[in-house]
Design a protein around this motif. Structure first.
Motif, mmCIF file in Angstrom:
data_model
loop_
_atom_site.group_PDB
_atom_site.id
_atom_site.type_symbol
_atom_site.label_atom_id
_atom_site.label_comp_id
_atom_site.label_asym_id
_atom_site.label_seq_id
_atom_site.Cartn_x
_atom_site.Cartn_y
_atom_site.Cartn_z
ATOM 1 N N PHE A 140 10.973 -83.688 49.891
ATOM 2 C CA PHE A 140 12.401 -83.399 49.845
ATOM 3 C C PHE A 140 13.048 -83.848 48.539
ATOM 4 C CE2 PHE A 140 16.777 -84.977 50.679
ATOM 5 C CZ PHE A 140 17.392 -83.761 50.941
ATOM 6 N N ILE A 141 12.767 -85.064 48.103
ATOM 7 C CA ILE A 141 13.363 -85.583 46.873
ATOM 8 C C ILE A 141 12.908 -84.771 45.669
ATOM 9 C CG2 ILE A 141 13.473 -87.581 45.307
ATOM 10 C CD1 ILE A 141 13.294 -89.382 47.792
ATOM 11 N N MET A 142 11.629 -84.459 45.612
ATOM 12 C CA MET A 142 11.103 -83.673 44.496
ATOM 13 C C MET A 142 11.685 -82.263 44.494
ATOM 14 S SD MET A 142 9.095 -85.272 42.384
ATOM 15 C CE MET A 142 8.377 -83.846 41.573
ATOM 16 N N GLN A 143 11.866 -81.689 45.676
ATOM 17 C CA GLN A 143 12.372 -80.316 45.729
ATOM 18 C C GLN A 143 13.835 -80.245 45.311
ATOM 19 O OE1 GLN A 143 11.716 -78.149 49.381
ATOM 20 N NE2 GLN A 143 12.241 -76.202 48.438
ATOM 21 N N VAL A 144 14.658 -81.145 45.805
ATOM 22 C CA VAL A 144 16.072 -81.119 45.447
ATOM 23 C C VAL A 144 16.267 -81.439 43.965
ATOM 24 C CG1 VAL A 144 18.323 -82.204 45.810
ATOM 25 C CG2 VAL A 144 16.864 -81.688 47.774
ATOM 26 N N ASN A 145 15.573 -82.459 43.481
ATOM 27 C CA ASN A 145 15.802 -82.929 42.112
ATOM 28 C C ASN A 145 15.090 -82.121 41.038
ATOM 29 O OD1 ASN A 145 17.307 -84.918 43.299
ATOM 30 N ND2 ASN A 145 16.009 -86.618 42.670
ATOM 31 N N TYR A 146 13.959 -81.523 41.392
ATOM 32 C CA TYR A 146 13.215 -80.801 40.367
ATOM 33 C C TYR A 146 12.850 -79.367 40.735
ATOM 34 C CZ TYR A 146 9.354 -79.003 37.660
ATOM 35 O OH TYR A 146 8.551 -78.169 36.927
ATOM 36 N N PHE A 147 12.064 -79.179 41.793
ATOM 37 C CA PHE A 147 11.574 -77.832 42.107
ATOM 38 C C PHE A 147 12.709 -76.844 42.362
ATOM 39 C CE2 PHE A 147 7.753 -80.335 43.338
ATOM 40 C CZ PHE A 147 6.855 -79.735 42.460
ATOM 41 N N GLY A 148 13.779 -77.312 43.011
ATOM 42 C CA GLY A 148 14.915 -76.436 43.273
ATOM 43 C C GLY A 148 15.576 -75.970 41.988
ATOM 44 N N ALA A 149 15.775 -76.896 41.052
ATOM 45 C CA ALA A 149 16.365 -76.545 39.761
ATOM 46 C C ALA A 149 15.440 -75.621 38.979
ATOM 47 C CB ALA A 149 16.654 -77.812 38.959
ATOM 48 N N PHE A 150 14.154 -75.863 39.065
ATOM 49 C CA PHE A 150 13.151 -75.030 38.393
ATOM 50 C C PHE A 150 13.261 -73.581 38.876
ATOM 51 C CE2 PHE A 150 8.961 -73.019 38.420
ATOM 52 C CZ PHE A 150 8.500 -73.233 37.121
ATOM 53 N N LEU A 151 13.238 -73.390 40.196
ATOM 54 C CA LEU A 151 13.289 -72.053 40.761
ATOM 55 C C LEU A 151 14.627 -71.379 40.481
ATOM 56 C CD1 LEU A 151 12.082 -69.785 42.482
ATOM 57 C CD2 LEU A 151 12.890 -70.997 44.529
ATOM 58 N N LEU A 152 15.711 -72.097 40.688
ATOM 59 C CA LEU A 152 17.040 -71.529 40.476
ATOM 60 C C LEU A 152 17.213 -71.057 39.034
ATOM 61 C CD1 LEU A 152 19.938 -70.967 41.476
ATOM 62 C CD2 LEU A 152 20.526 -73.284 40.737
ATOM 63 N N THR A 153 16.804 -71.883 38.093
ATOM 64 C CA THR A 153 16.955 -71.538 36.677
ATOM 65 C C THR A 153 16.198 -70.258 36.326
ATOM 66 O OG1 THR A 153 17.214 -73.877 36.098
ATOM 67 C CG2 THR A 153 16.639 -72.364 34.314
ATOM 68 N N LEU A 154 14.959 -70.171 36.788
ATOM 69 C CA LEU A 154 14.158 -68.990 36.469
ATOM 70 C C LEU A 154 14.759 -67.726 37.089
ATOM 71 C CD1 LEU A 154 10.434 -70.146 36.590
ATOM 72 C CD2 LEU A 154 12.078 -70.220 34.742
ATOM 73 N N LEU A 155 15.246 -67.839 38.307
ATOM 74 C CA LEU A 155 15.822 -66.666 38.961
ATOM 75 C C LEU A 155 17.119 -66.201 38.292
ATOM 76 C CD1 LEU A 155 15.259 -67.563 42.733
ATOM 77 C CD2 LEU A 155 13.928 -65.977 41.319
ATOM 78 N N LEU A 156 17.826 -67.129 37.645
ATOM 79 C CA LEU A 156 19.082 -66.774 36.980
ATOM 80 C C LEU A 156 18.898 -66.416 35.510
ATOM 81 C CD1 LEU A 156 21.534 -69.433 38.490
ATOM 82 C CD2 LEU A 156 21.332 -67.016 39.107
ATOM 83 N N LEU A 157 17.676 -66.544 35.008
ATOM 84 C CA LEU A 157 17.412 -66.251 33.596
ATOM 85 C C LEU A 157 17.849 -64.853 33.150
ATOM 86 C CD1 LEU A 157 14.019 -67.834 32.458
ATOM 87 C CD2 LEU A 157 16.332 -68.341 31.657
ATOM 88 N N PRO A 158 17.597 -63.800 33.952
ATOM 89 C CA PRO A 158 18.004 -62.462 33.501
ATOM 90 C C PRO A 158 19.474 -62.380 33.117
ATOM 91 C CG PRO A 158 16.546 -62.270 35.389
ATOM 92 C CD PRO A 158 16.871 -63.729 35.248
ATOM 93 N N MET A 159 20.347 -63.008 33.917
ATOM 94 C CA MET A 159 21.772 -62.949 33.606
ATOM 95 C C MET A 159 22.124 -63.846 32.427
ATOM 96 S SD MET A 159 25.074 -63.034 36.086
ATOM 97 C CE MET A 159 24.707 -61.342 36.541
ATOM 98 N N LEU A 160 21.474 -64.989 32.313
ATOM 99 C CA LEU A 160 21.709 -65.874 31.176
ATOM 100 C C LEU A 160 21.306 -65.184 29.877
ATOM 101 C CD1 LEU A 160 20.347 -69.130 32.826
ATOM 102 C CD2 LEU A 160 22.642 -68.933 31.838
ATOM 103 N N LYS A 161 20.157 -64.495 29.910
ATOM 104 C CA LYS A 161 19.672 -63.788 28.719
ATOM 105 C C LYS A 161 20.587 -62.621 28.360
ATOM 106 C CE LYS A 161 15.225 -63.196 28.177
ATOM 107 N NZ LYS A 161 13.839 -62.768 28.445
ATOM 108 N N LYS A 162 21.098 -61.944 29.380
ATOM 109 C CA LYS A 162 21.998 -60.812 29.151
ATOM 110 C C LYS A 162 23.320 -61.279 28.547
ATOM 111 C CE LYS A 162 24.624 -58.623 32.331
ATOM 112 N NZ LYS A 162 24.954 -57.868 33.565
ATOM 113 N N THR A 163 23.761 -62.471 28.947
ATOM 114 C CA THR A 163 25.059 -62.984 28.506
ATOM 115 C C THR A 163 25.004 -63.595 27.108
ATOM 116 O OG1 THR A 163 25.650 -63.483 30.796
ATOM 117 C CG2 THR A 163 26.945 -64.557 29.084
ATOM 118 N N GLY A 164 23.941 -64.318 26.816
ATOM 119 C CA GLY A 164 23.851 -65.023 25.546
ATOM 120 C C GLY A 164 23.770 -64.093 24.350
ATOM 121 N N SER A 165 24.276 -64.572 23.224
ATOM 122 C CA SER A 165 24.207 -63.816 21.970
ATOM 123 C C SER A 165 23.708 -64.745 20.869
ATOM 124 C CB SER A 165 25.586 -63.267 21.605
ATOM 125 O OG SER A 165 26.489 -64.325 21.332
#
Length: 328
Positions: A140-165
């Motif tokens: 639980f601690i590893m998932q909330v503090n690390y694995f969750g952020a890891f997965l969330l970041t990767l899934l949101l990358l397409p929009m971050l890449k589209k937005t950044g210049s």
């Protein structure tokens, strides 16, 4: 009794000196940057440092999405931010970082409903709470503090890449801790329960975030997205409630008085997300609004790559998922 009195007096004096020095050396983000027309996500943005970060962004005119797993806290946090800033463009969305299903649902919703994503602050985390294995087979601690952020970041990358210049890259800020210095990466035992001291497990999760930041930077080469980690310092937040209601409140009070309040602790993340020079670097470790030095093993490229590959397996990202995350 007299000896005890002098010992206590000495402790109080030392604490006051340390506190005075700390308070006079805490650096505040000086960026005057406006965020009108921009969108930011702050996980854990409804309490503690996350609330102060979200409030700062909202005050600068951003559309701010605050995420947490508690409806009452989320609604109250959103209401407070709107009241303090006058910005109605504050949205609360449910996100449970201990659940891959919740993370995927949240990311799908963001990708489907938002037009842009300029800033992602991976701030949410838990302290030395009781351990258990989640439905995803992770500690639980590893998932909330690390694995969750890891997965969330990767899934949101397409929009971050589209937005950044090129002139204004999208920014990812991962909240680590000075306790990453006691962390270690042991792939065989990283998700075991009752194997680590809780403080060590917390340190492990924070070291993983620094390594993730370094590896993601390598994989984002050529993209208009920068990723840095931040150490907020010793901050008096509700994360200490895991130590018990009264003991936790005492620690929170002492840390706020001697070290940093949640507002002071939020400054390095705000700086890293907004400062012009901070936007020119990636893979760095910021402390007290400056680039600092993380633990030596945090710069081990082989370890970072191995952690990445293991994390991809553990959060169950298939090859198609990864291609979608990194597609242009």
């Amino acid at each position: 009794m007299l000896v005890i009195f002098y010992v206590l007096l000495a402790i109080v004096i030392v604490a006051m000196v340390v506190g005075l020095y700390q308070k006079n050396t805490n650096i505040i983000c000086k960026s005057k940057k406006r965020l009108d027309g921009k969108t930011a996500i702050v996980t854990g943005g409804t309490s503690g440092m996350g609330l102060r970060i979200a409030m700062d962004f909202a005050d600068r005119g951003a559309r701010v999405i605050v995420a947490c797993p508690f409806v009452d806290e989320g609604a109250a946090g959103r209401k407070l931010i709107v009241k303090k800033t006058g910005n109605e463009e504050v949205i609360f969305k449910l996100l449970d970082l201990s659940s891959n299903a919740s993370i995927r649902k949240f990311a799908e919703d963001i990708l489907a409903t938002e037009k842009r994503l300029d800033i992602l602050i991976n701030n949410a985390g838990v302290g030395t709470v009781d351990e258990f294995i989640t439905k995803d087979g992770l500690n639980f601690i590893m998932q909330v503090n690390y694995f969750g952020a890891f997965l969330l970041t990767l899934l949101l990358l397409p929009m971050l890449k589209k937005t950044g210049s090129a002139s204004e890259p999208a920014r990812i800020v991962n909240t680590t801790s000075v306790l990453h210095n006691i962390g270690t990466v042991n792939f065989e035992n990283m998700n075991k329960v009752n194997h680590w001291y809780l403080i060590q497990l917390y340190g492990n999760s924070k070291l993983c975030l620094v390594l993730f930041t370094r590896e993601l930077t390598k994989r984002l080469k050529g993209a208009n997205v920068v990723c840095n980690s931040v150490d907020p310092g010793a901050v008096g937040t509700t994360i200490f409630n895991c130590s018990g209601k009264y003991y936790g409140a005492l620690i929170m009070f002492l840390f706020s008085v001697l070290f940093k309040t949640p507002w002071e602790g939020a400054q390095t993340a705000i700086h890293t997300a907004l400062d012009k020079k901070a936007g020119l670097v990636s893979g760095e470790y910021f402390k007290n609004c400056r680039i600092g030095q993380a633990k030596q093993c945090a710069y081990d490229e082989n370890l970072a790559q191995e952690l990445w590959e293991e994390s991809v397996k553990l959060v169950k990202l298939c090859e198609y998922d990864l291609e979608e995350c990194f597609k242009n």
